[in-house]
Motif scaffolding. Sequence first.
Motif, short mmCIF file in Angstrom:
data_model
loop_
_atom_site.label_atom_id
_atom_site.label_comp_id
_atom_site.label_asym_id
_atom_site.label_seq_id
_atom_site.Cartn_x
_atom_site.Cartn_y
_atom_site.Cartn_z
N UNK A 1 3.77 0.96 18.97
CA UNK A 1 4.35 0.26 17.72
C UNK A 1 3.64 0.83 16.69
N UNK A 2 5.32 0.99 15.20
CA UNK A 2 4.33 1.54 13.92
C UNK A 2 3.01 0.38 13.76
N UNK A 3 2.65 1.65 13.18
CA UNK A 3 0.76 1.63 12.21
C UNK A 3 1.31 0.02 11.29
N UNK A 4 0.07 -1.18 11.87
CA UNK A 4 0.25 -1.80 11.24
C UNK A 4 -1.06 -1.57 10.40
N UNK A 5 -1.10 -1.65 9.01
CA UNK A 5 -1.85 -1.72 8.08
C UNK A 5 -2.99 -2.33 7.17
N UNK A 6 -4.34 -2.79 7.95
CA UNK A 6 -4.37 -3.75 6.25
C UNK A 6 -4.93 -3.37 4.86
N UNK A 7 -4.16 -3.04 3.74
CA UNK A 7 -4.07 -2.91 2.94
C UNK A 7 -5.35 -3.00 1.87
N UNK A 8 -5.71 -4.08 2.06
CA UNK A 8 -6.42 -4.32 1.26
C UNK A 8 -8.04 -3.50 1.36
N UNK A 9 -7.74 -4.25 2.38
CA UNK A 9 -9.44 -3.11 3.37
C UNK A 9 -8.91 -1.53 3.21
N UNK A 10 -7.41 -1.08 3.25
CA UNK A 10 -8.18 0.40 3.32
C UNK A 10 -7.39 0.96 2.19
N UNK A 11 -7.53 0.23 1.07
CA UNK A 11 -7.44 0.65 -0.70
C UNK A 11 -8.72 0.32 -0.92
N UNK A 12 -9.20 -0.56 -0.64
CA UNK A 12 -10.96 -0.67 -1.02
C UNK A 12 -11.82 0.11 -0.27
N UNK A 13 -11.33 0.59 0.93
CA UNK A 13 -12.61 2.59 1.11
C UNK A 13 -12.18 2.90 -0.18
N UNK A 14 -11.03 3.49 -0.64
CA UNK A 14 -10.54 5.08 -1.50
C UNK A 14 -11.30 4.48 -2.21
N UNK A 15 -11.80 3.17 -2.69
CA UNK A 15 -12.03 2.69 -4.75
C UNK A 15 -13.63 3.35 -4.34
N UNK A 16 -14.01 2.66 -2.71
CA UNK A 16 -15.78 3.73 -2.73
C UNK A 16 -15.59 4.47 -2.29
N UNK A 17 -14.74 5.31 -1.78
CA UNK A 17 -15.38 7.24 -2.41
C UNK A 17 -15.22 7.30 -3.49
N UNK A 18 -13.84 6.53 -4.32
CA UNK A 18 -13.56 7.42 -6.11
C UNK A 18 -15.35 6.93 -7.05
N UNK A 19 -15.58 5.67 -6.15
CA UNK A 19 -16.47 5.50 -6.95
C UNK A 19 -18.17 6.36 -6.68
N UNK A 20 -18.02 7.02 -5.58
CA UNK A 20 -18.90 7.68 -6.31
C UNK A 20 -19.03 9.25 -6.45
N UNK A 21 -17.38 9.68 -7.02
CA UNK A 21 -16.97 10.57 -7.79
C UNK A 21 -16.01 12.11 -7.23
N UNK A 22 -15.73 11.22 -5.29
CA UNK A 22 -15.32 11.76 -4.66
C UNK A 22 -13.30 12.05 -4.71
N UNK A 23 -12.87 13.01 -4.82
CA UNK A 23 -11.55 12.86 -4.30
C UNK A 23 -11.13 12.56 -3.59
N UNK A 24 -9.79 11.78 -3.00
CA UNK A 24 -9.25 11.44 -1.71
C UNK A 24 -8.06 11.99 -1.95
N UNK A 25 -8.36 12.79 -0.38
CA UNK A 25 -7.07 13.42 0.25
C UNK A 25 -6.75 12.95 1.65
N UNK A 26 -5.31 12.10 0.91
CA UNK A 26 -4.58 11.48 1.36
C UNK A 26 -3.17 11.63 2.25
N UNK A 27 -3.26 10.52 3.28
CA UNK A 27 -2.28 10.85 4.48
C UNK A 27 -2.38 11.91 5.23
#
Length: 386
Positions: free
Chosen positions: A54-80
């Motif tokens: 099936x197409x991926x079923x993504x938990x968008x809230x948790x996925x974006x929260x993890x990116x905020x975690x990375x940004x909070x430490x000063x890292x860039x995010x390489x997405x997708x």
Amino acid sequence: MTIRLPDATGALRAYEPRTEPSVFTPGGAPLASRTVFSAAHVVADPFADVSPDSPAAVDWDATLAFRRHLWSHGLGVAEAMDTAQRGMGLDWAGAAELIKRSSAEAKAVGGRIAAGVGTDQLTAPATSLDDVVAAYEEQLAVVEEAGVQPILMASRALAAVAKGPEDYLDVYGRLLRQSAEPVVLHWLGPMFDPALEGYWGSSDLDAATDTFIEVIAAHPDKVDGIKMSLLDAGREIGVRRRLPKGVRCYTGDDFNYPELIAGDEQGFSHALLGIFDPLGPLAAEAVRVLDTGDVKGFRALLDPTVELSRHLFQAPTRFYKTGVVFLAWLAGHQEHFTMVGGLQSARSLPHFARAYELADSLGLFPDPALAEARMKSLLNVYGVQQ
């Protein structure tokens, strides 16, 4: 308290987890001496009624929260990227949605972001270079419209249809001439994706390297940098020394990253790494130490992480995503250990046990008691009673 963990032979042994939480907290000075991206994983929706096809079923809230975690430490995010299971559970429709959502989130919090551009929307084999270019162009338009720096990912379709180096020069030349902003070129080795064997027109890495350099040299104003993911430190250093002035090398070498980022008398690598998903806070702190000129302090922090990275990225390397998501669950970044495409089944229980032990010894867990409880719950599912 001890926990019984299976070793590589299946025998159980006692391990005493640490009790001190991670000391790496958000904030701190911006990273200065190196540009550092973490390729980030996606969090599956565990309640979606889906199958591996099936197409991926993504938990968008948790996925974006993890990116905020990375940004909070000063890292860039390489997405997708491949860490987000691109081509291994996440299709182009899901990747496009991920890029759009992450772009909006990055703008809201002031986070740096780049995103993968590929050809994975092709549902049938490409029959011509024009098919490959058109697929790349479609994805490039989405990424540029979102205001995100493009990363031109290696293409399975191009690898299948290209007849030699001249076809790579043609395709990448057309794409670079029309890109609005400088891009990152990604050379992903076949250990990450077997379909990419012979990329750049040859299985001879010296010949492939020459073609790769030729693409960059022809368009230096359109190439911000390159990402090398060959797990070959010597080759990366050799390519790094041949780059035109102003073109960066972003290491994607999850086996040798400390020495490559530290550099030598002739230069250094920036970073775009999947291992910086679980190592994000520690990696950011190490780079801040490097920013002061303290190379020994940087290596003292980062060198001990290599054993964990080599464990997660052991062959078959493409399944490293399973260990990355497993550690995110243990660290409390998501409430379950479920992956899109059912990829949580791609590694063995002894592999998970060793990953837990190594991550715990590095002090990666904000709540060691939570990590221990979750590890015990997984062991219990496998029939290991504590």
